[in-house]
Structures are given as C-alpha cells and as structure tokens.
Design an enzyme around this catalytic site. Structure first.
Site, PDB file in Angstrom:
ATOM      1  N   CYS A   1      50.696  51.058  -3.069  1.00 28.97           N
ATOM      2  CA  CYS A   1      51.144  49.970  -3.619  1.00 28.97           C
ATOM      3  C   CYS A   1      49.766  49.170  -4.110  1.00 28.97           C
ATOM      4  O   CYS A   1      48.724  49.023  -3.289  1.00 28.97           O
ATOM      5  CB  CYS A   1      51.797  49.192  -2.813  1.00 28.97           C
ATOM      6  SG  CYS A   1      53.368  49.873  -2.259  1.00 28.97           S
TER       7      CYS A   1
ATOM      8  N   CYS B   1      48.291  46.218  -1.973  1.00 26.21           N
ATOM      9  CA  CYS B   1      48.219  46.306  -0.705  1.00 26.21           C
ATOM     10  C   CYS B   1      46.735  47.103  -0.105  1.00 26.21           C
ATOM     11  O   CYS B   1      46.466  48.086  -0.972  1.00 26.21           O
ATOM     12  CB  CYS B   1      49.492  47.247   0.143  1.00 26.21           C
ATOM     13  SG  CYS B   1      49.521  47.468   1.692  1.00 26.21           S
TER      14      CYS B   1
ATOM     15  N   CYS C   1      48.091  55.153   4.285  1.00 23.76           N
ATOM     16  CA  CYS C   1      49.379  55.330   3.855  1.00 23.76           C
ATOM     17  C   CYS C   1      49.315  56.046   2.540  1.00 23.76           C
ATOM     18  O   CYS C   1      48.180  55.851   1.899  1.00 23.76           O
ATOM     19  CB  CYS C   1      49.904  53.836   3.590  1.00 23.76           C
ATOM     20  SG  CYS C   1      51.586  53.787   2.880  1.00 23.76           S
TER      21      CYS C   1
ATOM     22  N   LEU D   1      60.666  44.852  -1.943  1.00 25.45           N
ATOM     23  CA  LEU D   1      61.100  45.023  -3.239  1.00 25.45           C
ATOM     24  C   LEU D   1      60.062  44.485  -4.329  1.00 25.45           C
ATOM     25  O   LEU D   1      59.718  45.215  -5.120  1.00 25.45           O
ATOM     26  CB  LEU D   1      62.308  44.123  -3.486  1.00 25.45           C
ATOM     27  CG  LEU D   1      63.095  44.050  -4.835  1.00 25.45           C
ATOM     28  CD1 LEU D   1      63.901  45.632  -4.573  1.00 25.45           C
ATOM     29  CD2 LEU D   1      64.413  43.122  -4.689  1.00 25.45           C
TER      30      LEU D   1
ATOM     31  N   GLY E   1      50.958  51.784   7.116  1.00 26.38           N
ATOM     32  CA  GLY E   1      51.869  52.908   6.820  1.00 26.38           C
ATOM     33  C   GLY E   1      53.509  52.719   6.510  1.00 26.38           C
ATOM     34  O   GLY E   1      54.007  51.753   6.497  1.00 26.38           O
ATOM     35  N   GLU E   2      53.984  53.988   5.925  1.00 28.26           N
ATOM     36  CA  GLU E   2      55.586  54.007   5.667  1.00 28.26           C
ATOM     37  C   GLU E   2      56.186  54.523   6.743  1.00 28.26           C
ATOM     38  O   GLU E   2      56.320  55.544   6.533  1.00 28.26           O
ATOM     39  CB  GLU E   2      55.448  54.452   4.267  1.00 28.26           C
ATOM     40  CG  GLU E   2      57.105  54.734   3.792  1.00 28.26           C
ATOM     41  CD  GLU E   2      57.981  53.405   3.719  1.00 28.26           C
ATOM     42  OE1 GLU E   2      57.773  52.729   2.988  1.00 28.26           O
ATOM     43  OE2 GLU E   2      59.087  53.679   4.606  1.00 28.26           O
TER      44      GLU E   2
ATOM     45  N   CYS F   1      50.497  40.729   8.550  1.00 24.22           N
ATOM     46  CA  CYS F   1      51.203  41.588   8.460  1.00 24.22           C
ATOM     47  C   CYS F   1      50.902  42.481   7.180  1.00 24.22           C
ATOM     48  O   CYS F   1      51.246  41.999   6.125  1.00 24.22           O
ATOM     49  CB  CYS F   1      52.572  42.044   8.819  1.00 24.22           C
ATOM     50  SG  CYS F   1      53.012  41.902  10.544  1.00 24.22           S
TER      51      CYS F   1
ATOM     52  N   CYS G   1      53.598  43.265  15.286  1.00 26.00           N
ATOM     53  CA  CYS G   1      53.652  43.890  14.057  1.00 26.00           C
ATOM     54  C   CYS G   1      53.145  45.292  14.304  1.00 26.00           C
ATOM     55  O   CYS G   1      51.931  45.391  14.592  1.00 26.00           O
ATOM     56  CB  CYS G   1      53.075  43.165  12.960  1.00 26.00           C
ATOM     57  SG  CYS G   1      52.904  44.138  11.304  1.00 26.00           S
TER      58      CYS G   1
ATOM     59  N   GLU H   1      45.783  49.460  13.457  1.00 27.10           N
ATOM     60  CA  GLU H   1      45.955  48.173  13.801  1.00 27.10           C
ATOM     61  C   GLU H   1      47.465  47.796  14.336  1.00 27.10           C
ATOM     62  O   GLU H   1      48.311  48.236  14.034  1.00 27.10           O
ATOM     63  CB  GLU H   1      45.254  47.146  12.925  1.00 27.10           C
ATOM     64  CG  GLU H   1      44.034  47.412  12.472  1.00 27.10           C
ATOM     65  CD  GLU H   1      43.333  46.493  11.615  1.00 27.10           C
ATOM     66  OE1 GLU H   1      42.154  46.666  11.522  1.00 27.10           O
ATOM     67  OE2 GLU H   1      44.060  45.262  11.355  1.00 27.10           O
TER      68      GLU H   1
HETATM   69  N1  SAH Z   1      55.017  50.396   4.171  1.00 27.02           N
HETATM   70  C1  SAH Z   1      56.204  49.511   4.512  1.00 27.02           C
HETATM   71  C2  SAH Z   1      55.647  48.482   5.994  1.00 27.02           C
HETATM   72  C3  SAH Z   1      54.350  48.123   5.721  1.00 27.02           C
HETATM   73  S1  SAH Z   1      53.772  46.835   4.726  1.00 27.02           S
HETATM   74  C4  SAH Z   1      56.363  48.598   3.437  1.00 27.02           C
HETATM   75  O1  SAH Z   1      55.878  48.623   2.338  1.00 27.02           O
HETATM   76  O2  SAH Z   1      57.402  47.856   3.445  1.00 27.02           O
HETATM   77  C5  SAH Z   1      54.573  45.271   5.266  1.00 27.02           C
HETATM   78  C6  SAH Z   1      54.707  44.254   4.200  1.00 27.02           C
HETATM   79  O3  SAH Z   1      53.393  43.704   3.756  1.00 27.02           O
HETATM   80  C7  SAH Z   1      55.232  44.748   2.914  1.00 27.02           C
HETATM   81  O4  SAH Z   1      56.197  44.069   2.170  1.00 27.02           O
HETATM   82  C8  SAH Z   1      54.041  44.988   1.963  1.00 27.02           C
HETATM   83  O5  SAH Z   1      54.610  44.938   0.581  1.00 27.02           O
HETATM   84  C9  SAH Z   1      53.441  43.678   2.323  1.00 27.02           C
HETATM   85  N2  SAH Z   1      52.065  43.508   1.788  1.00 27.02           N
HETATM   86  C10 SAH Z   1      51.178  44.594   2.117  1.00 27.02           C
HETATM   87  N3  SAH Z   1      49.966  44.071   1.404  1.00 27.02           N
HETATM   88  C11 SAH Z   1      49.957  42.654   0.957  1.00 27.02           C
HETATM   89  C12 SAH Z   1      49.271  41.664   0.698  1.00 27.02           C
HETATM   90  N4  SAH Z   1      47.901  41.819   0.446  1.00 27.02           N
HETATM   91  N5  SAH Z   1      49.674  40.216   0.655  1.00 27.02           N
HETATM   92  C13 SAH Z   1      50.971  40.120   1.094  1.00 27.02           C
HETATM   93  N6  SAH Z   1      51.883  40.964   1.672  1.00 27.02           N
HETATM   94  C14 SAH Z   1      51.365  42.267   1.718  1.00 27.02           C
HETATM   95 FE1  SF4 Z   2      52.681  50.082   0.085  1.00 28.65          FE
HETATM   96 FE2  SF4 Z   2      53.632  49.306   2.646  1.00 28.65          FE
HETATM   97 FE3  SF4 Z   2      51.922  51.704   2.174  1.00 28.65          FE
HETATM   98 FE4  SF4 Z   2      51.118  49.269   1.697  1.00 28.65          FE
HETATM   99  S1  SF4 Z   2      51.769  50.155   3.721  1.00 28.65           S
HETATM  100  S2  SF4 Z   2      50.676  50.912   0.575  1.00 28.65           S
HETATM  101  S3  SF4 Z   2      52.872  48.205   0.987  1.00 28.65           S
HETATM  102  S4  SF4 Z   2      54.223  51.337   1.529  1.00 28.65           S
END
Ligand code: SAH
Ligand code: SF4
Length: 438
Positions: free
Chosen positions: A146, A149, A142, A290, A235-236, A411, A135, A122
């Site tokens: 997390c 997420c 991924c 963080l 993704g990361e 995002c 975005c 997406e």
């Molecule tokens: N993988 C990378 C980039 C993609 S996630 C990372 O983790 O930084 C982009 C941002 O959206 C990250 O800060 C992530 O922690 C946040 N995010 C993911 N799921 C979320 C949710 N359900 N509500 C709010 N923010 C979220």
């Molecule tokens: Fe974690 Fe970013 Fe992967 Fe979601 S996309 S699982 S926030 S690393």
C-alpha cells in the site's frame, strides 16, 4: 537455524516465495508456546507418555502456560516433582526476544521483537482511559505495498507462527504484570521494570489496579490494562490465515488468556476470499482498510484493489458472519491530502455504506508521514469536515488521535526496522519487491 526452503504466499497479484517458518532450536527442545492443548498432548505422547497421561498433563500445562503465564516447568506445582525435569529436558516455553522497548510520554509503548531465526517485528500497546489496546503483528514485512504504508516498503520475510503471534500477547502481559499471581510479575528476564512503570501509567487510575483481584486473588476481567487486541501491526493477517486463526483461538480460550472475541479486531486490506472464513473460523470483529471510494484512487493506494475490487469487497462485508448493528464493521480511512479527502469522497463513502446496507463505523486515521512517503496528511480542518459529513449521515466517524508520536508507534506504520535504513535502501527494497511481484 532457519529452514531456507521456500513456500509461496499470495502477493497482490501473484504468489511470492518466502522462507518457510520452521525454526528448530539448536538444543533440540520443542517450544510449547503457541500450541493448543491437543498439540501439546500429541507431543507428550510422542515423548513417551500414555494417551491418558498426555491429555491430563497437556491440560495442566496449557493452563500454566496461558492462564498463569509461567515460563518454566518448575513452577507447575500440580505436576509431580519428578515429572517437571522430564518436561524441562524436552520442552521450553518461549517468548519472542525483546530487542528494544520504548515508552512514550503519552503512555504508549512499543517493542521491537526478534524471532528465534533473527527477524525483527514490532508490537505496540496503547493505553486509554477505558481500555488498553495491543497492536499485534502477523507477518514480518508485507507483500501488499500500500503506497502510504511504511511496512509496505519492506520485503516480506515470512509469516509469523502462532507462537510468535500469541507470544506478543504473552510478552505484553509479562511487561504489564498482568498474570494472576504476583510471583510472575517479578520474573527475571522479563520486563519487570516495565511492569512497575505500568503502575505509574497516567491513563489508568490507581483505583482500577487495586480493585482488579477477586477474593481468590485471581484477576477479574475489568481491572486489566490489556483489554483489547487489534491485528493492525506489520503484515496482512488474512495472508497468514491459519497461523492468525490458531493464535487467536488460543488468545480467546476460556482456560487461557480468555480475551473475548468482541475485544479483538482483525484488520484486512481486503483479502476478499478469506473474509467469510475469518468470520466463521475466528469470529472476531472486522476492520477493513478502505481508504478510498473509487477504483482509480483505491487501485493506486491499495494495489490489492486491482485484484479484489470495491464491489466485491463491500459485498463480502455485507455477508460478513456476525456483523450487526451491535458489532459493526470498522472502515479504516487514512486521510491523504488532495487524494481521498474531499467532501465528495465523504459523501461517496456514505453512499457506499448505505447502498450495501452495511452495519459500519468509520475510523478516520490522520496519515502519519514517513521519510520519502509520497503523500501528506490532510489538514485538520479537512479531517474535521470529512468526519462531520459522515457523522451527519448517521454513521460514527471518529478521528483516531495519533499516539506515541515521539516513539513512532502508531499502528500500521511500525517502522523501527526499516527506519534505520536509508531512503535509497528503501527504494531499492521496494523496487526489488515490485520486480518479484511482476
Ligand atoms: N495489513 C492490514 C493490517 C495492518 S495496517 C491492513 O492493511 O488493514 C493497520 C492500519 O494502519 C491499516 O488501516 C493501514 O492502512 C493503516 N496505515 C498504514 N500506514 C499508515 C500511515 N502511514 N498512516 C496512517 N495509517 C496507516
Ligand atoms: Fe497495506 Fe496493511 Fe500491508 Fe501496510 S500492512 S502494506 S496497509 S496491507
């Protein structure tokens, strides 16, 4: 046809085998999207042009591809008429396939895209009064799980290629009608209707659109709708470093899409060993997810923390090449009720930023829940108080307004693909992935 061979890519603790990213076309033609000038020249030479010709044609084709946004060789008017069919027999200029395009009442758009080998991912465009942010996704799924997420509950299918990453930006420009000649705006097969709709977008005054051409009819930077890119989709990005770097280099190339590195932000969940290279080889702004200020909570919500802990992460931030007061590192902090949102968490966040002397700003993200998510969003009062504490310590801490809620577009939780699965299915996928990770 996908090559089914496996390649290891890093997981939170150990490498995870995923399909290789080789997807030759059935007709044997090669897709130039995502290739550099040099790579294009090499292909032209391999197809029979002499080295000088190959270089010259590659330079021209690069410009047409990325600056003008054309998708066919016929349009390349400075290339000899006889040469154009020769190119078309051997090469194509692709785009990711659009499966679905959604438009939110607040102007946010979301696209569900599909790779040539059939994987969905997406992309989201978020217009604001002073900018328009795309975005972009870096992987399908991924590996990092997390807990808050939704992407983390999906199986990692594979890394996106440079072409699929740059392709997102190209597609957004198609849809927004932002290539420098008007004929490309109405190109059939692209989102011409979206281009027209974009001109009605409420967030951007008409005046801006009228002013955005200089006397040669070329676009000037400030009239654009698409001004910023964040690598915050699925993704990361630092686990797909080479492809993300190669793609962003093309996006930043002055003879192509020409976006400034200051307008691009790469977000990482904290892949410490790749952060210095990110600064040196890509040079974009850095955002770090963080989300917690102590080991216990971060271990739980960002499992990668068990591999690269907070201290290592913050030291890597302090050493990030190019960070300064003018170019701050963004700390993303998702607000989870009773998990990471206390006054004490806010004060600890300030202490950490000061202890490591980080040129930082904090982005507070209200948690966007998804079916079966194990957390709730903090109350608005809690989010406000948290923001005040950080702000009173002299650190900017805006609350990111949720956008495109009616189309699930925020995002970091791009979730159409998984949204269609049942909760049981999601649980099974998550369990499978966890088992694969050991
Ligand atoms: N993988 C990378 C980039 C993609 S996630 C990372 O983790 O930084 C982009 C941002 O959206 C990250 O800060 C992530 O922690 C946040 N995010 C993911 N799921 C979320 C949710 N359900 N509500 C709010 N923010 C979220
Ligand atoms: Fe974690 Fe970013 Fe992967 Fe979601 S996309 S699982 S926030 S690393």
């Amino acid at each position: 046809m996908a090559d089914t061979a496996l390649m290891p890519i890093p997981g939170p603790l150990d490498p995870v085998p995923v399909a290789r990213e080789i997807t030759p076309r059935a007709d044997g033609r090669l897709d130039l999207l995502g290739l550099t000038r040099k790579q294009i020249a090499e292909l032209f030479e391999a197809a029979g042009l002499d080295s000088r010709q190959a270089k010259l044609r590659a330079k021209q084709v690069f410009h047409w591809l990325y600056h003008r946004g054309v998708t066919g060789f016929e349009a390349m008017t400075d290339i000899a008429k006889t040469m154009r069919p020769w190119l078309a027999e051997r090469f194509v200029i692709g785009r990711p396939e659009v499966v679905e395009a959604q438009h939110s009442s607040d102007g946010t758009r979301k696209w569900l895209l599909r790779t040539a080998d059939g994987h969905d991912f997406e992309m989201v465009f978020i217009p604001d009064a002073d900018r328009g942010t795309l975005c972009v996704s870096s992987q399908v799924g991924c590996t990092l799980n997390c807990r808050f997420c939704h992407t983390g509950t999906m199986r990692l299918v594979r890394n996106l290629t440079p072409g699929e990453i740059v392709g997102q930006v190209m597609l957004a420009r198609d849809a927004l009608g932002e290539w420098p000649n008007s004929s490309s705006r109405a190109r059939p097969g692209t989102a011409g209707d979206l281009a027209r709709a974009s001109r009605d977008a409420p967030a951007v005054p008409d005046r801006v659109r009228d002013d955005d051409q200089d006397e040669d009819g070329e676009y000037t930077a400030d009239g654009r709708l698409l001004t910023n890119i964040v690598m915050m989709g699925m993704g990361e990005p630092l686990y797909n470093f080479d492809n993300v770097r190669d793609a962003l280099k093309i996006v930043m190339d002055g003879d192509g899409l020409a976006l400034s590195k200051r307008r691009i932000t790469l977000s990482t969940s904290g892949v410490v060993p790749m952060m210095a290279r990110c600064g040196e080889e890509i040079g974009t702004n850095l955002a770090v997810s963080l989300h917690a200020t102590n080991k216990e909570v971060r271990d739980e919500i960002v499992p990668l923390n068990r591999k690269y802990g907070l201290e290592e992460l913050l030291e890597a931030c302090a050493a990030y090449p190019g960070a300064s007061n003018a170019r701050r590192i963004t700390f993303e902090y998702v607000m989870l009720k009773d998990k990471n949102d206390s006054d004490e968490d806010a004060r600890e966040l300030v202490r950490l930023i000061k202890r490591y002397k980080l040129p930082a700003k904090v982005n507070l993200i209200p948690f966007n829940p998804w079916p079966g998510a194990p957390y709730e969003c903090s109350t608005p009062e809690r989010v406000r108080r948290f923001s005040e504490i950080v702000f009173e310590a002299g650190i900017s801490a805006p609350v990111r307004t949720p956008r495109g809620r009616d189309i699930d577009a925020a995002c970091g939780q791009l979730k159409t693909a998984a949204g269609k699965k049942s909760r049981a299915e999601l649980d099974r996928l998550a369990a499978e992935k966890q088992a694969a990770l050991g």
